[in-house]
Design a protein around this motif. Structure first.
Motif, PDB file in Angstrom:
ATOM      1  N   GLY A 193       0.712  -1.253  -0.078  1.00  0.00           N
ATOM      2  CA  GLY A 193       0.161   0.009  -0.109  1.00  0.00           C
ATOM      3  C   GLY A 193       0.659   1.414   0.032  1.00  0.00           C
ATOM      4  N   ALA A 194       1.987   1.080   0.152  1.00  0.00           N
ATOM      5  CA  ALA A 194       3.076   2.420   0.053  1.00  0.00           C
ATOM      6  C   ALA A 194       3.149   3.069  -1.167  1.00  0.00           C
ATOM      7  N   ALA A 195       3.399   4.141  -1.381  1.00  0.00           N
ATOM      8  CA  ALA A 195       3.603   4.871  -2.731  1.00  0.00           C
ATOM      9  C   ALA A 195       4.947   4.204  -3.143  1.00  0.00           C
ATOM     10  N   ARG A 196       4.931   4.173  -4.642  1.00  0.00           N
ATOM     11  CA  ARG A 196       6.115   3.871  -5.315  1.00  0.00           C
ATOM     12  C   ARG A 196       7.329   4.515  -4.824  1.00  0.00           C
ATOM     13  N   ASN A 197       7.245   5.807  -4.566  1.00  0.00           N
ATOM     14  CA  ASN A 197       8.635   6.519  -4.274  1.00  0.00           C
ATOM     15  C   ASN A 197       8.937   6.471  -2.855  1.00  0.00           C
ATOM     16  N   ALA A 198       7.895   5.817  -2.206  1.00  0.00           N
ATOM     17  CA  ALA A 198       8.234   5.683  -0.503  1.00  0.00           C
ATOM     18  C   ALA A 198       9.665   4.786  -0.147  1.00  0.00           C
ATOM     19  N   PRO A 199      10.149   5.228   0.929  1.00  0.00           N
ATOM     20  CA  PRO A 199      11.491   4.434   1.290  1.00  0.00           C
ATOM     21  C   PRO A 199      11.107   3.265   1.463  1.00  0.00           C
ATOM     22  N   SER A 200      12.224   2.282   1.239  1.00  0.00           N
ATOM     23  CA  SER A 200      12.250   0.941   1.269  1.00  0.00           C
ATOM     24  C   SER A 200      13.117   0.414   2.485  1.00  0.00           C
ATOM     25  N   VAL A 201      12.858  -0.747   2.719  1.00  0.00           N
ATOM     26  CA  VAL A 201      13.782  -1.585   3.919  1.00  0.00           C
ATOM     27  C   VAL A 201      14.643  -2.464   3.245  1.00  0.00           C
ATOM     28  N   SER A 202      15.955  -2.325   3.418  1.00  0.00           N
ATOM     29  CA  SER A 202      17.110  -3.141   2.758  1.00  0.00           C
ATOM     30  C   SER A 202      16.797  -4.725   3.321  1.00  0.00           C
ATOM     31  N   GLY A 203      16.838  -5.458   2.432  1.00  0.00           N
ATOM     32  CA  GLY A 203      16.804  -6.804   2.817  1.00  0.00           C
ATOM     33  C   GLY A 203      17.978  -7.600   2.212  1.00  0.00           C
ATOM     34  N   SER A 204      19.090  -6.797   1.729  1.00  0.00           N
ATOM     35  CA  SER A 204      20.116  -7.096   1.155  1.00  0.00           C
ATOM     36  C   SER A 204      21.002  -8.057   2.381  1.00  0.00           C
ATOM     37  N   SER A 205      21.662  -9.075   1.782  1.00  0.00           N
ATOM     38  CA  SER A 205      22.239 -10.109   2.460  1.00  0.00           C
ATOM     39  C   SER A 205      23.493 -10.889   1.735  1.00  0.00           C
ATOM     40  N   VAL A 206      24.224 -11.439   2.800  1.00  0.00           N
ATOM     41  CA  VAL A 206      25.450 -12.225   1.943  1.00  0.00           C
ATOM     42  C   VAL A 206      25.147 -13.458   2.838  1.00  0.00           C
ATOM     43  N   GLY A 207      25.303 -14.654   2.357  1.00  0.00           N
ATOM     44  CA  GLY A 207      25.131 -16.134   3.011  1.00  0.00           C
ATOM     45  C   GLY A 207      25.928 -17.247   2.351  1.00  0.00           C
ATOM     46  N   ALA A 208      25.684 -18.409   2.625  1.00  0.00           N
ATOM     47  CA  ALA A 208      26.076 -19.478   2.310  1.00  0.00           C
ATOM     48  C   ALA A 208      25.116 -20.718   2.107  1.00  0.00           C
ATOM     49  N   PHE A 209      25.229 -21.521   1.520  1.00  0.00           N
ATOM     50  CA  PHE A 209      24.156 -22.750   1.312  1.00  0.00           C
ATOM     51  C   PHE A 209      24.679 -24.146   0.882  1.00  0.00           C
ATOM     52  N   ALA A 210      24.120 -25.172   1.268  1.00  0.00           N
ATOM     53  CA  ALA A 210      24.683 -26.520   0.805  1.00  0.00           C
ATOM     54  C   ALA A 210      23.427 -27.395   0.651  1.00  0.00           C
ATOM     55  N   GLY A 211      23.803 -28.431  -0.195  1.00  0.00           N
ATOM     56  CA  GLY A 211      22.779 -29.332  -0.448  1.00  0.00           C
ATOM     57  C   GLY A 211      23.110 -30.483  -1.132  1.00  0.00           C
ATOM     58  N   VAL A 212      22.359 -30.960  -2.095  1.00  0.00           N
ATOM     59  CA  VAL A 212      22.437 -32.029  -2.928  1.00  0.00           C
ATOM     60  C   VAL A 212      21.975 -31.912  -4.366  1.00  0.00           C
ATOM     61  N   ARG A 213      22.624 -32.433  -5.201  1.00  0.00           N
ATOM     62  CA  ARG A 213      22.336 -32.308  -6.820  1.00  0.00           C
ATOM     63  C   ARG A 213      22.047 -33.712  -7.409  1.00  0.00           C
ATOM     64  N   LEU A 214      20.890 -34.193  -7.617  1.00  0.00           N
ATOM     65  CA  LEU A 214      20.510 -35.511  -7.940  1.00  0.00           C
ATOM     66  C   LEU A 214      20.205 -35.611  -9.483  1.00  0.00           C
TER      67      LEU A 214
END
Length: 216
Positions: A195-216
């Motif tokens: 509902g905020a205006a398009r030019n309204a301030p945004s909250v930064s969700g930027s991040s750095v991280g790591a992941f691990a898993g499987v490839r089948l």
């Protein structure tokens, strides 16, 4: 005349004697040669093929603090827009050329609970990453679309805030070895309240991280 007949008879007798002295040709009765049997080759290990299934778990840190509460033990806790654990699955498409296309969808959440309050921040990220892939390495860049993003807090901080769906950028390095898949990544994204205006301030969700898993 008699001498000629005697000479002819003597020559014929000598020819018969030479023929008797000659040994007949020896014929070989050895069985014919057969092709030698080749040792059986061990089966080659099964490859992944051009399309693989990815299943992974990761953890990110970063982003702006959304809320801070005082806990019942006298401490404090915060929830950040970029922090949380991610559970994802998808496909890795790898043609003959040294490039890959990675498509994954998952759920990212940061949740905590105390005696006087509990809160959670969650989002559904869909990632599409194109990578240069020499060997088992993948170095790529792509887009991420976050849906159903919301902050929920109950107890001493009763509130619910929903955010707009938004698009961000992902930079990633990954490596696959046999059936394992792991890597590191950076995400650059911002959230605006619904509902905020398009030019309204945004909250930064930027991040750095790591992941691990499987490839089948």
């Amino acid at each position: 005349m008699v001498g000629m007949i005697v000479a002819a008879g003597a020559a014929h007798a000598q020819a018969e004697q030479r023929a008797d002295n000659e040994e007949p040709p020896v014929r070989s009765h050895a069985p014919p040669r057969t092709a030698q049997a080749q040792p059986a080759r061990a089966p080659e290990p099964r490859g992944h093929g051009p399309v693989s299934l990815l299943l992974r778990v990761g953890y990110d840190v970063g982003g702006d603090d959304l809320v801070q509460i005082s806990t019942s033990d006298g401490g404090s806790a915060t929830v950040s827009a970029g922090r949380g654990a991610t559970f994802a699955g998808g496909l890795l498409i790898q043609p003959e050329a040294p490039v890959t296309l990675e498509l994954t969808i998952g759920y990212k959440v940061d949740a905590r609970s105390f005696s006087n309050a509990s809160f959670s921040f969650g989002t559904v990220p869909f990632d599409a990453i194109l990578s240069f892939a020499p060997g088992g390495h993948r170095l790529g860049i792509g887009v991420t679309e976050h849906f159903a993003t919301s902050l929920r807090c109950s107890g001493d901080c009763s509130a619910t805030v929903d955010f707009k769906a938004t698009t961000g950028l992902v930079v990633q390095w990954a490596y696959s070895h046999r059936y394992g898949d792991f890597g590191v990544r950076g995400t650059f994204i911002g959230y605006q309240p619904a509902g905020a205006a398009r030019n309204a301030p945004s909250v930064s969700g930027s991040s750095v991280g790591a992941f691990a898993g499987v490839r089948l």
